[in-house]
Design an enzyme around this catalytic site. Structure first.
Site, mmCIF file in Angstrom:
data_model
loop_
_atom_site.group_PDB
_atom_site.id
_atom_site.type_symbol
_atom_site.label_atom_id
_atom_site.label_comp_id
_atom_site.label_asym_id
_atom_site.label_seq_id
_atom_site.Cartn_x
_atom_site.Cartn_y
_atom_site.Cartn_z
ATOM 1 N NE ARG A 299 -8.782 8.025 6.213
ATOM 2 C CZ ARG A 299 -8.407 9.218 5.762
ATOM 3 N NH1 ARG A 299 -8.200 9.407 4.480
ATOM 4 N NH2 ARG A 299 -8.203 10.219 6.594
ATOM 5 C CG PHE B 11 12.245 18.343 -3.509
ATOM 6 C CD1 PHE B 11 11.027 18.987 -3.419
ATOM 7 C CD2 PHE B 11 12.289 17.075 -4.059
ATOM 8 C CE1 PHE B 11 9.862 18.376 -3.871
ATOM 9 C CE2 PHE B 11 11.123 16.458 -4.505
ATOM 10 C CZ PHE B 11 9.911 17.105 -4.407
ATOM 11 C CE1 TYR C 16 -3.500 2.708 0.593
ATOM 12 C CE2 TYR C 16 -1.965 3.495 2.262
ATOM 13 C CZ TYR C 16 -3.067 3.696 1.461
ATOM 14 O OH TYR C 16 -3.718 4.888 1.506
ATOM 15 N NE ARG D 72 1.529 13.433 11.382
ATOM 16 C CZ ARG D 72 1.861 14.134 10.294
ATOM 17 N NH1 ARG D 72 2.903 14.932 10.312
ATOM 18 N NH2 ARG D 72 1.156 14.015 9.184
#
Lengths: 489, 470
Positions: free
Chosen positions: A238, A298, A181, A228
């Site tokens: 969920r 980034f 997933y 978290r």
């Protein structure tokens, strides 16, 4: 206007306040967007970037001009896909083909989608998707191909999950499912970005030969978010924590949130954190393959935020009660660290690993595994940035031999003879000066002066002046910005 | 299984004949493990047997074979604690410090391979003192010299020496994060580290890479003149050195027991230093595996040299030789000593209070000094000493890259599993086992009667056990 609570917090945590000032005052973006040269549709893309992403928009906008728009469009395309997947008002039969064929829309001028329910927050993005398609077609074919490929893979992965009744009913089942997933929603992003970085020559092509590395980059971030957001996701019905893990601690997922299961919930979260920690060394390894500062920033900023969040969650029961976040001061401190070089980022990692080990308790069933996982990452850091260089140790050994030979001949005792009064007077003057220097240094430090950098430089030049030039020669001075990890790629 | 033979009544030429499982026409490889009755040595014997059932394993130890003495001396009442349970081996008694005995023993056994594990580790309280220096050197340095020289002159092909990471890390003034084999040996460390470093030099110097002529056929072991003429093999003996970190496991009577006793002494809430400094530890079975791998590597290097093949195999992949090399061996899972201790206490279901009492390193050092003084006056060893304080606070762990690359060594038993196994054994035995001198290799160097008469004892440990049980 800052809240009273914040003022009180930063009055106690001066270090964090300093980090905020330091970031706000001293941070210069490596590259800045030049709005004057942008097309109308590019401006609209940036508008949606700001609207849809809180955390990524700032780092994306500082990217090198070569990658600025490609990454921005990539983000928006995936966000569009996500908006369709998230919308529970669309039936599975409608959703499935939409997700599987989403990548084809990128070639269709003027394509847009207005089938989202009104409360879907990024609905507008899909309604005005034509601008994104315009920009998509403007970019280099190589980037287009990458974005299209990843969009297709992710769309198919999401479709598989949305059709999977078991997933909708009970959530993620095994650890393997959990990894899969996370791979679909985040690992693929890592793959796409890495291909773009390599395409632009801003990353070592070797990164593509080790898919494990960019996969870990995505999985680490995604897993930390899943850990978290446990409370938030639970409230939204969920369940991303895999049953294989939580069932070792409680009988039903809901039990994790019962106050009487506090210890079990904490142990379960430790297990989840241990699972995520497995990716940490890969992430550092990946960062070593980046060659351009804005690309490094980034990638590094989200990673150091992730390790800090993991540290925050570790044995912190608050995560089961409410949404927890690292403080603004900490975030600024991490951003400052993550916009320098890998060594500084590694130091931040090490700091949080130590903090995790400090909180680790033997009562935790995963106690030793967590310590070993932390030790493993620390050893990896030590292997790319040795705190002692073996060449220097060997040279020092030789120097010591010489010194011993010399000092054997010279034996003179220094004479000590002084008057008390002069000493007292001198001491007074010196201590006064010390106090003043201390105050001035503190003010300078509060304003963001980098003493560590200055000290490093002094140390280096001193080393060159003394031992270095005598015993090693100048060829020993190594460029500090090049981690040794590069060579292995 | 064959009949149980009495000790002393057999001579060397019949060695091996009593073992039905060996085809007398073939020549099984002979491996001699010194200190094979000890903690590490017995694990090596077991690993050799498990991985090479066709090899003939001999143990050379200073102790009498416990199986032989069982009926009389009443040792090993608890068979679970018998480290060599179910192992097949032949036994020869000799003291490594006695050159003559060593030569006689090796000439009798004529091993193809020697694994030299016998040595002495001074107890912690004496480790950084100098009182036992001569004694430790005698066993570790002279013992190694005797072993190397006799092995060379009796036609041994490969010798693996069990050294220790302490040869580098016992100089406490330094820290050693992720060190590798290029790191220099400490000039001045502990009596133990210095003695092992010197022994290492002897072993490495004996590595003989020269090729001398062709070599046809193996020696016929049964026809060797028992008096032993110095017949050098055509190719010189290859040697290598393994440097394991602190070893624990079943039969460990130093590390796990001393951590365990802290519970009884109520010392578990004190934490020395910050408790975060990484440190290496090795499970004994993994160390044994590394020895088997080293033996295999040296033997295949010999075979390649014998056949005139270069060190590259058919697949084109380089097969690096271990000959003349040194390897750090550990579990490759660095943790802190504090964490290791907590994990052990956990096995005994002891959890120290959450509020630990930290003792800064400097204070610990002073306390260690006082404790050493107390030890000297009272004679009872204390947990604390300056050495143990520095031990607990130091950063000392090594990279396993070279052992992985050359020997293909991967620790099979993880730390967690290893700790569980050794604590289960420890729990069955008495928690506090104080011996005057602690052993690694098996030679316990308290003055015991030296067996002047060389007694080869042909034994099948299993059947003896059964016989006594019955």
């Amino acid at each position: 206007m800052p809240k009273v609570r914040d003022i009180l917090y930063y009055a106690v945590h001066v270090q964090e306040l300093r980090s905020i000032i330091q970031w706000k005052v001293w941070h210069n973006p490596v590259h800045e967007r030049d709005e004057s040269t942008e097309t109308e549709s590019a401006k609209i893309c940036f508008k949606y970037l700001d609207k849809t992403s809180r955390s990524f928009s700032a780092v994306i906008k500082e990217l090198h001009p070569e990658l600025l728009l490609p990454v921005c469009v990539f983000y928006l395309v995936l966000r569009g896909l996500d908006t369709i997947e998230d919308d529970t008002s669309i039936s599975a039969t409608t959703k499935e083909p939409l997700l599987r064929n989403f990548h084809e829309n990128l070639e269709v001028d003027g394509w847009h989608f207005d089938g989202n329910r009104p409360e879907e927050k990024d609905r507008e993005l899909l309604v005005n998707f034509r601008y994104i398609i315009t920009e998509f077609k403007n970019m280099k074919p190589a980037y287009q191909a990458i974005i299209k490929d990843i969009t297709q893979k992710m769309g198919n992965g999401m479709a598989d999950y949305c059709l999977n009744a078991e997933f909708n009913e009970v959530g993620v089942n095994t650890v393997e499912d959990y990894d899969l997933y996370c791979y679909y929603v985040a690992g693929l992003v890592g793959e796409g970005l890495t291909r773009m970085f390599v395409e632009s020559k801003f990353a070592n092509p070797g990164l593509l030969e080790r898919p494990q590395l960019h996969r870990s980059m995505g999985l680490f971030l995604q897993k930390v978010n899943i850990i978290r957001d446990i409370r938030e996701d639970f409230d939204d019905h969920r369940k991303f924590w895999p049953r294989e893990i939580w069932s070792q601690y409680v009988d039903s997922f809901e039990d994790l949130f019962k106050p009487e299961n506090r210890e079990k919930a904490l142990n379960c979260s430790s297990h989840m954190i241990l699972n995520a920690l497995d990716h940490a060394d890969d992430c550092l390894f990946f960062l070593a393959g980046l060659r351009e500062q804005s690309v490094f920033n980034f990638c590094a900023i989200p990673q150091s935020m992730a390790i800090a969040t993991l540290d925050l969650c570790f044995r912190n029961y608050a995560m089961f009660q409410r949404n927890i976040k690292i403080t603004k001061g900490e975030a600024c401190q991490l951003m400052t660290a993550s916009t320098q070089n890998l060594q500084v980022v590694s130091e931040a990692f090490r700091k949080h690993l130590h903090s995790i080990r400090r909180k680790n308790r033997p009562e935790d069933p995963n106690f030793l595994k967590i310590s070993i996982a932390c030790g493993k990452v620390e050893q990896f850091i030590e292997s790319i940035f040795p705190s002692q260089k073996v060449e220097e140790i060997l040279a020092k050994g030789k120097a010591a031999e010489l010194q011993a030979a010399i000092s054997a001949r010279e034996k003179t005792a220094p004479e000590v003879g002084s008057k008390k009064e002069t000493l007292v007077l001198l001491g007074g003057v010196l201590s006064m000066m010390l106090v003043i220097t201390g105050i001035m240094t503190y003010i300078a430090w509060l304003m963001g002066a980098r003493f560590d950098v200055a000290f490093e430089e002094i140390k280096q030049s001193w080393a060159q002046l003394t031992g270095g030039s005598l015993f090693q020669g100048l060829d020993q001075v190594q460029p500090t910005n090049h981690p040794t990890g590069h060579g292995e790629l | 299984m064959g009949t149980v033979t009495d000790s002393g009544s057999h001579i060397s030429s019949t060695a091996g004949a009593g073992r039905a499982r060996y085809d007398p026409s073939s020549q099984p490889l002979r491996v001699l493990v010194t200190g094979g009755l000890g903690f590490v040595g017995s694990a090596i014997v077991r690993a050799l047997q498990e991985q090479h059932a066709d090899w003939l394993v001999w143990i050379l130890d200073k102790h009498e074979d416990p199986m032989q003495g069982k009926g009389r001396a009443n040792r090993n009442e608890d068979d679970d604690l018998n480290l060599l349970k179910n192992c097949m081996y032949d036994y020869v008694q000799a003291d490594v410090t006695d050159e003559g005995q060593v030569y006689e023993a090796l000439n009798l056994v004529r091993p193809d391979v020697v694994v030299h594990t016998a040595g002495v580790v001074p107890p912690l309280s004496e480790r950084y003192a100098r009182r036992l220096e001569a004694f430790v050197r005698h066993i570790n340095v002279d013992g190694t010299r005797h072993m190397v020289e006799s092995a060379r002159s009796t036609g041994c092909k490969a010798l693996v020496y069990t050294s220790t990471c302490c040869v580098v890390t016992d100089d406490m003034s330094q820290s050693y994060p992720n060190i590798d084999e290029r790191w220099p040996v400490a000039r001045r460390s502990s009596i133990y580290g210095e003695s092992k470093a010197e022994a290492e030099r002897i072993v490495i110097a004996a590595n003989d890479m020269s090729t001398a002529g062709s070599w046809t056929g193996d020696r016929d072991v049964n026809n060797v003149d028992p008096k032993g003429v110095d017949d050098h093999p055509p190719n010189g003996m290859l040697t290598c050195v393994l440097r394991p970190s602190v070893i624990f496991g079943e039969g460990d009577n130093q590390l796990v027991p001393s951590v365990h006793t802290c519970i009884a002494k109520g010392e578990t809430r004190y934490r020395l230093g910050d408790g975060r400094n990484l440190w290496d530890v090795s499970y004994v079975g993994n160390v044994a595996d590394a020895h088997v791998l080293a033996v295999e590597n040296l033997l295949s290097s010999q075979a390649r040299r014998h056949n005139g093949v270069s060190n590259v195999d058919e697949s084109g992949k380089g097969a690096e030789t271990a000959a003349g090399e040194t390897f750090f061996i550990q579990n490759n899972e660095p943790i802190s000593f504090r964490e290791f201790s907590l994990a052990i206490w956990k096995e005994f279901r002891h959890y120290p209070p959450v509020w630990e009492i930290p003792i800064p390193e400097s204070l610990g050092w002073v306390l260690g000094l006082l404790a050493e003084g107390w030890t000297r006056i009272s004679g009872t060893p204390a947990t604390l000493s300056r050495g143990s304080v520095m031990d607990a606070c130091a950063m000392r762990y090594a990279s396993g890259d070279k052992a992985q690359r050359v020997l293909h060594y991967h620790p099979r038993v993880g730390l967690e599993d290893g700790i569980r196994r050794s604590c289960q054994v420890s729990e069955r035995s008495s928690p506090i086992q104080s011996r005057p001198i602690v052993q690694t290799g098996g030679v316990v160097a308290v003055s015991r009667r030296l067996g002047r008469e060389l007694v080869p004892v042909l034994k099948d440990a299993t059947s003896i056990r059964i016989m006594h049980d019955g």
